[in-house]
Write a protein that holds these residues in place. Structure first.
Motif, PDB file in Angstrom:
ATOM      1  N   HIS A  82      14.036   3.696 -20.848  1.00 29.91           N
ATOM      2  CA  HIS A  82      14.819   4.612 -21.681  1.00 29.91           C
ATOM      3  C   HIS A  82      14.310   4.561 -23.125  1.00 29.91           C
ATOM      4  O   HIS A  82      13.934   3.501 -23.628  1.00 29.91           O
ATOM      5  N   PHE A  83      14.302   5.717 -23.771  1.00 32.54           N
ATOM      6  CA  PHE A  83      13.870   5.828 -25.165  1.00 32.54           C
ATOM      7  C   PHE A  83      14.996   6.418 -26.014  1.00 32.54           C
ATOM      8  O   PHE A  83      15.710   7.334 -25.580  1.00 32.54           O
ATOM      9  N   VAL A  84      15.102   5.891 -27.223  1.00 31.27           N
ATOM     10  CA  VAL A  84      15.968   6.490 -28.235  1.00 31.27           C
ATOM     11  C   VAL A  84      15.147   6.578 -29.513  1.00 31.27           C
ATOM     12  O   VAL A  84      14.407   5.648 -29.853  1.00 31.27           O
ATOM     13  N   ILE A 160      13.901   1.212 -25.316  1.00 36.28           N
ATOM     14  CA  ILE A 160      13.009   1.199 -26.480  1.00 36.28           C
ATOM     15  C   ILE A 160      13.604   2.101 -27.553  1.00 36.28           C
ATOM     16  O   ILE A 160      13.800   3.296 -27.331  1.00 36.28           O
ATOM     17  N   ILE A 161      13.918   1.516 -28.696  1.00 43.94           N
ATOM     18  CA  ILE A 161      14.467   2.282 -29.822  1.00 43.94           C
ATOM     19  C   ILE A 161      13.385   2.365 -30.892  1.00 43.94           C
ATOM     20  O   ILE A 161      13.052   1.364 -31.540  1.00 43.94           O
ATOM     21  N   TRP A 162      12.839   3.552 -31.040  1.00 45.13           N
ATOM     22  CA  TRP A 162      11.716   3.779 -31.966  1.00 45.13           C
ATOM     23  C   TRP A 162      12.247   4.157 -33.343  1.00 45.13           C
ATOM     24  O   TRP A 162      13.114   5.000 -33.472  1.00 45.13           O
ATOM     25  N   LEU A 187      16.521  -5.325 -21.382  1.00 42.35           N
ATOM     26  CA  LEU A 187      15.586  -5.645 -22.455  1.00 42.35           C
ATOM     27  C   LEU A 187      15.634  -4.568 -23.531  1.00 42.35           C
ATOM     28  O   LEU A 187      15.386  -3.394 -23.255  1.00 42.35           O
ATOM     29  N   PHE A 188      15.958  -4.977 -24.749  1.00 36.66           N
ATOM     30  CA  PHE A 188      15.884  -4.096 -25.918  1.00 36.66           C
ATOM     31  C   PHE A 188      14.568  -4.363 -26.644  1.00 36.66           C
ATOM     32  O   PHE A 188      14.274  -5.503 -27.016  1.00 36.66           O
TER      33      PHE A 188
END
Length: 386
Positions: A82-84, A160-162, A187-188
């Motif tokens: 997942h992406f944010v 994954i927080i970009w 997992l962050f």
């Protein structure tokens, strides 16, 4: 994305691999470092390695690239990945924008930029014009909902927080508990270029992984193989890019754009020096119509020019990683940047960048900065500087 496909950062790759092989993967990690150092690509490769089904991955120290999990990771369509990222309303998504509304554009943008994206690349891709993007409350709520479900296929769910520094103050408190105590096998991976701008309560809940500059010899090789340019040009680009592969891509493919930005800055400095108010006004109005990220990028580029001018007052031109017309200008302009005004230049440019990032009127900020620059250019150098 395989580790072997990513340029440089061998020590970080080895460190991350060891966490998996020793079964001590930290549930929340912050990858930080300057632009163009491979933070996002390594985050994806790390997540892919963790969820790769081939047990021989521990021998080869990389994902297999062939199992169903790896194939889905390669296409960025794995249901447990997942992406944010920062978003804002545009013509298609008019209200309550979510990262998931822009996933198709996200995948395209990563491929187009060799997995080395910038905020400008992203904002241009989603066409938000001059709006200020961020990671909002709606995305925070979506993160909590998404991670409350069991994983679909893999052992780990990966979020994954970009550009996590874009997490706004209303959204951040909602994530504190889940980052500190996430569901099992979650997992962050948080990614930032500006860790100082991250809310301290988020920062304190993560394990820090610092990404250094990419080594020159590695950057030269990547320019030759991935950007398909000759050795001499690759050496020159590497010298200027200073460990930033994103900048190397810009230099290799967008030389005209870089020259345009530089010439625009030179013209602006001349207006300020002569105190040509009509031209300063027109410049501020025209520049003020560009996106906020473009304006901030222009000012950051200008700060680099001013820094090089100051350095030229105290050292040899050989230490400046600039050549040609840019160096010629800096040699002529350097007497006006000195120990009596350099710190003030930095303060004023940073303050302008801050206000532009906080939705101030860009034209007014630029005009006010122009008047200040005009005053600073009149300040004489200390007597000891020759």
């Amino acid at each position: 994305m395989l580790f072997k496909e990513i340029i440089g950062q061998e020590k970080i790759k080895e460190r991350l691999l060891q966490t998996v092989m020793e079964n001590r993967v930290s549930h929340a990690q912050l990858f930080f470092g300057g632009e163009g150092r491979g933070k996002l690509s390594i985050a994806i490769a790390y997540a892919q390695f963790i969820n790769c089904r081939d047990q021989e991955k521990f021998i080869r120290k990389d994902s297999c690239g062939l199992c169903p999990s790896c194939i889905k990771y390669d296409k960025l369509i794995h249901p447990d990945l997942h992406f944010v990222f920062p978003v804002a309303a545009n013509k298609e998504v008019k209200e309550k924008p979510l990262s998931q509304n822009f996933m198709a554009q996200w995948r395209e943008m990563l491929i187009e930029n060799h997995y080395f994206p910038s905020l400008n690349d992203w904002y241009d891709k989603i066409d938000i014009e001059r709006k200020q993007a961020g990671i909002n409350v709606h995305d925070s709520n979506q993160i909590i909902r998404t991670l409350s479900y069991t994983s679909y296929e893999s052992e780990y769910k990966v979020m994954i927080i970009w550009m996590v520094e874009k997490l706004n103050y209303q959204a951040a408190p909602k994530l504190l508990k889940i980052i500190e105590e996430p569901p099992d096998k979650t997992l962050f991976l948080l990614i930032t270029e500006n860790p100082d701008n991250i809310i301290p309560t988020i920062l304190s809940r993560t394990q820090l992984v610092k990404f250094p500059k990419i080594e020159d010899n590695v950057l030269i090789g990547a320019c030759e193989t991935q950007l398909e340019i000759g050795h001499n040009q690759a050496v020159e680009i590497s010298r200027v890019a200073n460990g930033n592969f994103k900048e190397a891509m810009r230099l290799a493919g967008q030389k005209d754009e870089r020259n345009e930005v530089f010439e625009k800055f030179v013209g602006w400095m001349r207006m300020c020096y002569t105190l040509d108010v009509p031209k300063m006004t027109a410049f501020s109005e025209t520049m003020g119509r560009e996106s906020r990220e473009s304006i901030k990028g222009f000012l950051l580029s200008g700060m680099e020019v001013l820094r090089n001018c100051l350095v030229l007052n105290y050292t040899s031109p050989e230490l400046i990683k600039i050549r040609g017309s840019e160096l010629d200008f800096m040699k002529k302009f350097s007497p006006f940047i000195n120990g009596n005004n350099a710190e003030k230049f930095s303060e004023e440019f940073n303050q302008a960048i801050y206000h532009i990032g906080r939705n101030a009127n860009t034209g007014l900020v630029l005009f006010d900065l122009s008047l200040t620059v005009a005053k600073l250019l009149k300040i004489k150098a200390p007597v000891s500087v020759k």
